[in-house]
Design an enzyme around this catalytic site. Structure first.
Site, short mmCIF file in Angstrom:
data_model
loop_
_atom_site.label_atom_id
_atom_site.label_comp_id
_atom_site.label_asym_id
_atom_site.label_seq_id
_atom_site.Cartn_x
_atom_site.Cartn_y
_atom_site.Cartn_z
N GLU A 1 16.73 6.89 35.07
CA GLU A 1 16.75 7.60 36.35
C GLU A 1 17.66 6.86 37.33
O GLU A 1 17.20 5.91 38.00
CB GLU A 1 15.33 7.67 36.94
CG GLU A 1 14.35 8.42 36.07
CD GLU A 1 13.24 9.07 36.88
OE1 GLU A 1 13.07 10.28 36.73
OE2 GLU A 1 12.59 8.39 37.68
N GLY B 1 11.39 15.75 39.00
CA GLY B 1 10.62 15.64 40.23
C GLY B 1 10.52 16.97 40.94
O GLY B 1 9.71 17.83 40.59
N GLY B 2 11.36 17.18 41.93
CA GLY B 2 11.26 18.36 42.80
C GLY B 2 11.13 19.68 42.05
O GLY B 2 10.28 20.51 42.40
N SER C 1 17.33 14.72 39.95
CA SER C 1 17.82 16.05 40.33
C SER C 1 18.10 16.94 39.12
O SER C 1 19.05 17.74 39.15
CB SER C 1 19.06 15.94 41.24
OG SER C 1 18.72 15.25 42.44
N ASN D 1 7.18 15.26 37.25
CA ASN D 1 6.60 14.17 38.04
C ASN D 1 6.37 14.72 39.44
O ASN D 1 7.30 14.87 40.22
CB ASN D 1 7.55 12.96 38.07
CG ASN D 1 7.03 11.86 38.99
OD1 ASN D 1 5.88 11.91 39.44
ND2 ASN D 1 7.88 10.88 39.27
N TRP D 2 5.13 15.02 39.72
CA TRP D 2 4.81 15.67 40.99
C TRP D 2 4.84 14.72 42.17
O TRP D 2 4.78 15.18 43.32
CB TRP D 2 3.42 16.31 40.89
CG TRP D 2 3.42 17.67 40.27
CD1 TRP D 2 4.48 18.32 39.72
CD2 TRP D 2 2.29 18.55 40.17
NE1 TRP D 2 4.08 19.56 39.27
CE2 TRP D 2 2.75 19.72 39.53
CE3 TRP D 2 0.95 18.45 40.54
CZ2 TRP D 2 1.89 20.79 39.27
CZ3 TRP D 2 0.11 19.52 40.27
CH2 TRP D 2 0.58 20.68 39.64
N LYS D 3 4.83 13.42 41.92
CA LYS D 3 4.82 12.44 43.01
C LYS D 3 3.63 12.73 43.94
O LYS D 3 2.57 13.12 43.46
CB LYS D 3 6.18 12.44 43.73
CG LYS D 3 7.33 12.28 42.72
CD LYS D 3 8.68 12.07 43.34
CE LYS D 3 9.72 11.95 42.23
NZ LYS D 3 11.05 11.62 42.75
N GLU E 1 10.66 4.53 42.92
CA GLU E 1 9.97 4.62 44.21
C GLU E 1 8.89 3.53 44.32
O GLU E 1 8.62 3.02 45.40
CB GLU E 1 9.38 6.02 44.38
CG GLU E 1 10.50 7.03 44.67
CD GLU E 1 10.23 8.44 44.20
OE1 GLU E 1 9.08 8.78 43.86
OE2 GLU E 1 11.20 9.23 44.18
N HIS F 1 8.53 3.43 38.15
CA HIS F 1 9.39 4.39 38.85
C HIS F 1 10.10 3.68 40.00
O HIS F 1 9.52 2.81 40.66
CB HIS F 1 8.56 5.57 39.38
CG HIS F 1 9.41 6.71 39.82
ND1 HIS F 1 10.06 6.71 41.03
CD2 HIS F 1 9.76 7.86 39.19
CE1 HIS F 1 10.76 7.83 41.14
NE2 HIS F 1 10.61 8.54 40.03
N GLY G 1 16.04 12.93 44.00
CA GLY G 1 15.71 13.65 45.23
C GLY G 1 16.91 13.90 46.13
O GLY G 1 16.75 14.28 47.29
P1 13P Z 1 14.00 14.63 41.40
O1 13P Z 1 14.03 15.52 40.20
O2 13P Z 1 13.27 15.23 42.57
O3 13P Z 1 15.35 14.09 41.74
O4 13P Z 1 13.10 13.35 40.99
C1 13P Z 1 13.38 12.71 39.80
C2 13P Z 1 12.33 11.71 39.55
O5 13P Z 1 12.19 10.75 40.29
C3 13P Z 1 11.44 11.92 38.41
O6 13P Z 1 10.64 10.82 38.19
#
Ligand code: 13P
Length: 256
Positions: free
Chosen positions: A170, A236-237, A215, A9-11, A99, A97, A176
């Site tokens: 999640e 994500g990251g 994470s 998930n590149w956000k 966010e 999500h 993050g």
């Molecule tokens: P991180 O892996 O950066 O914690 O993000 C997880 C996430 O929100 C995937 O949708």
């Protein structure tokens, strides 16, 4: 029985051009990383789909949108419909999500409508659910997560639509932050999610994939992915880095 899904998930990262350059490197390296027992997907901003689609298909990588409108069309400035994502090359779409729930006041009712909209467009929804830290501390994590799940399931009447669902657990406090749920906690919650799915759709619960997100990185992926009810990761990251994502792909293949 369930094919593990390793999904990035590149956000809000990279431009379309940067995405093509990144994917060109990733595709070349992926050829040396067997991934025939798993599915690999990348959730990218909608603007990146047209450039990535011609590269991703031949590489055997699926593409995901990160959100969609609950409307199919109409006067909804700024929205992107499921059919638009599908036409641009997505087969998955991330829905609900944390966010978006936090930044855009996405309620359970909106998430339910978006899950339904995804299925109308033929997309596989990756439904994100998870508790915030205060809810976990108060012992309410499971209740919160299962309420979010049940609300979203209300949007899926047909068995086929429910079977197509992917759920991503999640925990919000792990996103993050570098903090990860323990493998035990991830398994316990995933088993509870599968239990709730079994109550709602007894015949389908064993087919629905449940991902862990928060994470996930090369150092913890193998242990998380080894859990019986964890069928992949939403990353994500670490998915922004070719080598880190490849290491998680390796962990997924090894666990499958
Ligand atoms: P991180 O892996 O950066 O914690 O993000 C997880 C996430 O929100 C995937 O949708």
């Amino acid at each position: 029985m369930r094919t593990p899904l390793i999904a990035g998930n590149w956000k809000l990262h990279k431009t379309p051009r940067e995405a093509v350059a990144w994917f060109t490197d990733f595709r070349a390296a992926l050829a040396d990383h067997p991934h025939d027992r798993i599915e690999v997907a990348l959730g990218v901003p909608a603007t990146h789909l047209p450039g990535l689609a011609p590269l991703a298909g031949p590489a055997g990588v699926a593409l995901a949108g990160q959100d969609l409108s609950r409307h199919d069309d109409g006067a909804h400035t700024g929205e992107i419909a499921g059919a638009m994502l599908a036409d641009a090359g997505a087969t998955y779409v991330i829905v609900g999500h944390s966010e978006r729930r936090a930044d855009h006041a996405e309620t359970d009712a909106v998430v339910r409508d978006k899950v339904a909209a995804a299925r109308r467009a033929g997309l596989t929804p990756i439904l994100c659910i998870g508790e915030v830290e205060a809810e976990r501390d108060a012992g309410r994590a499971e209740a919160v997560v299962l309420d979010q799940l049940r609300a979203a399931l209300d949007g899926l009447e047909a068995d086929a639509d429910c079977a197509a669902l992917v759920v991503a657990y999640e925990p919000v406090w792990a996103i993050g932050t570098g903090r990860t749920a323990t493998a035990d906690d991830a398994q316990t919650m995933s088993a509870a999610i599968r239990g709730a799915l079994r109550e709602a759709r007894p015949a389908l619960a064993d087919d629905v994939r449940i991902l862990y997100g928060g994470s996930m990185k090369p150092a913890n992926a193998a242990e998380l992915l080894a859990q019986a009810d964890v069928d992949g990761g939403l990353i994500g990251g670490a998915s922004l880095d070719v080598d880190a994502l490849l290491a998680i792909v390796d962990a997924g293949q090894a666990a499958a």
